[in-house]
Design a protein around this motif. Structure first.
Motif, mmCIF file in Angstrom:
data_model
loop_
_atom_site.group_PDB
_atom_site.id
_atom_site.type_symbol
_atom_site.label_atom_id
_atom_site.label_comp_id
_atom_site.label_asym_id
_atom_site.label_seq_id
_atom_site.Cartn_x
_atom_site.Cartn_y
_atom_site.Cartn_z
ATOM 1 N N TYR A 112 0.861 -1.185 0.000
ATOM 2 C CA TYR A 112 0.000 0.000 0.000
ATOM 3 C C TYR A 112 0.895 1.231 0.000
ATOM 4 C CZ TYR A 112 -4.230 -2.679 0.712
ATOM 5 O OH TYR A 112 -5.289 -3.539 0.537
ATOM 6 N N VAL A 113 0.889 1.965 -1.103
ATOM 7 C CA VAL A 113 1.711 3.173 -1.214
ATOM 8 C C VAL A 113 0.930 4.411 -0.786
ATOM 9 C CG1 VAL A 113 3.254 2.248 -2.976
ATOM 10 C CG2 VAL A 113 1.165 3.424 -3.670
ATOM 11 N N GLU A 114 -0.349 4.245 -0.587
ATOM 12 C CA GLU A 114 -1.177 5.326 -0.035
ATOM 13 C C GLU A 114 -2.146 4.690 0.943
ATOM 14 O OE1 GLU A 114 -4.790 8.263 -1.417
ATOM 15 O OE2 GLU A 114 -3.239 7.827 -2.898
ATOM 16 N N VAL A 115 -2.229 5.277 2.126
ATOM 17 C CA VAL A 115 -3.172 4.820 3.149
ATOM 18 C C VAL A 115 -3.965 6.046 3.584
ATOM 19 C CG1 VAL A 115 -3.421 3.793 5.441
ATOM 20 C CG2 VAL A 115 -1.640 2.960 3.898
ATOM 21 N N PRO A 116 -5.292 5.949 3.546
ATOM 22 C CA PRO A 116 -6.104 7.118 3.878
ATOM 23 C C PRO A 116 -6.107 7.417 5.380
ATOM 24 C CG PRO A 116 -7.489 5.209 3.585
ATOM 25 C CD PRO A 116 -6.089 4.781 3.238
ATOM 26 N N VAL A 117 -6.604 8.584 5.699
ATOM 27 C CA VAL A 117 -6.836 8.951 7.100
ATOM 28 C C VAL A 117 -8.279 9.413 7.227
ATOM 29 C CG1 VAL A 117 -4.447 9.584 7.620
ATOM 30 C CG2 VAL A 117 -6.001 11.303 6.742
ATOM 31 N N CYS A 118 -8.826 9.233 8.413
ATOM 32 C CA CYS A 118 -10.169 9.730 8.704
ATOM 33 C C CYS A 118 -9.994 10.968 9.574
ATOM 34 C CB CYS A 118 -10.994 8.661 9.430
ATOM 35 S SG CYS A 118 -11.426 7.276 8.363
ATOM 36 N N THR A 119 -10.420 12.089 9.041
ATOM 37 C CA THR A 119 -10.234 13.381 9.685
ATOM 38 C C THR A 119 -11.584 13.892 10.184
ATOM 39 O OG1 THR A 119 -8.519 13.811 8.033
ATOM 40 C CG2 THR A 119 -9.284 15.697 9.301
ATOM 41 N N PRO A 120 -11.606 14.505 11.366
ATOM 42 C CA PRO A 120 -12.868 15.076 11.832
ATOM 43 C C PRO A 120 -13.400 16.097 10.824
ATOM 44 C CG PRO A 120 -11.246 15.075 13.608
ATOM 45 C CD PRO A 120 -10.531 14.690 12.348
ATOM 46 N N MET A 121 -14.712 16.088 10.620
ATOM 47 C CA MET A 121 -15.318 17.039 9.685
ATOM 48 C C MET A 121 -14.924 18.455 10.058
ATOM 49 S SD MET A 121 -19.140 15.918 8.794
ATOM 50 C CE MET A 121 -19.545 14.223 8.525
ATOM 51 N N GLY A 122 -14.518 19.236 9.077
ATOM 52 C CA GLY A 122 -14.158 20.635 9.289
ATOM 53 C C GLY A 122 -12.725 20.856 9.714
ATOM 54 N N ALA A 123 -11.990 19.800 10.034
ATOM 55 C CA ALA A 123 -10.596 19.948 10.470
ATOM 56 C C ALA A 123 -9.709 20.182 9.248
ATOM 57 C CB ALA A 123 -10.135 18.706 11.212
ATOM 58 N N PRO A 124 -8.604 20.932 9.400
ATOM 59 C CA PRO A 124 -7.688 21.136 8.267
ATOM 60 C C PRO A 124 -7.030 19.811 7.878
ATOM 61 C CG PRO A 124 -6.747 22.058 10.280
ATOM 62 C CD PRO A 124 -8.147 21.601 10.610
#
Length: 188
Positions: free
Chosen positions: A128-140
């Motif tokens: 996996y050369v890219e792994v996503p992140v889950c970011t709080p809504m509205g966070a930079p």
């Protein structure tokens, strides 16, 4: 032949030897070999067919059997297996949707409520050369560009793989390698 029947030359048949027969190859099979390896093998077969109609005819009518029934090939790149866990993600949904991600493909992340996915699970040759992140809504969101490169250099002893930095430093190759990479990057 003395009994009134013709003896046809190879590649011809019929009462007057006017019908032509030829070997016709099938498509090459899928390349068989270990994924990510440099060499595999693929096969094909031949059928004896009438030149004009494409109908199958007895193999005795075709000339010599072709010899190219196998050839070397490069097997497919490995798929990526189960994606890694990511914080604030709906992992059961991700695992059901992404059990195997093909080389060059991507699979979307699914985040828990209140979070948005950035990026995806992107596979390259079993990694996996890219792994996503889950970011709080509205966070930079900060993103980082990834550069992955694979090189092969012959003439380096196997022991160098145990301490590549030490080998590069003591062999003088470190400076040469840095110089070659810098030169290549500046020429773009």
């Amino acid at each position: 032949t003395g009994d009134g029947t013709c003896m046809c030359m190879p590649g011809f048949y019929g009462r007057l030897c006017r019908q032509r027969a030829e070997w016709v190859p099938t498509e090459w099979s899928e390349c068989m070999g270990e994924c990510n390896s440099d060499i595999g093998i693929q096969d094909r077969t031949f059928t004896c067919e009438d030149y004009d109609s494409g109908m199958l005819v007895d193999t005795v009518y075709c000339p010599e059997v072709p010899t190219l029934t196998s050839q070397a090939c490069v097997p497919a790149k490995c798929p990526c297996r189960e994606p890694p866990n990511i914080t604030d993600a709906d992992m059961p949904t991700i695992l059901a949707a992404c059990p195997n991600v093909s080389h060059g493909a991507a699979c979307a992340a699914v985040c828990n409520q209140g979070f948005v996915p950035t990026g995806s699970f992107r596979c390259d040759a079993g990694i996996y050369v890219e792994v996503p992140v889950c970011t709080p809504m509205g966070a930079p969101i900060n993103t980082v560009i990834l550069l992955r490169s694979t090189i092969s250099i012959s003439g380096i002893p196997v022991e160098a793989s145990l301490d590549p930095n030490g080998y590069l430093a003591t062999s003088g190759m470190g400076r040469a390698l840095k110089s070659a990479i810098a030169s290549r990057m500046s020429s773009r």
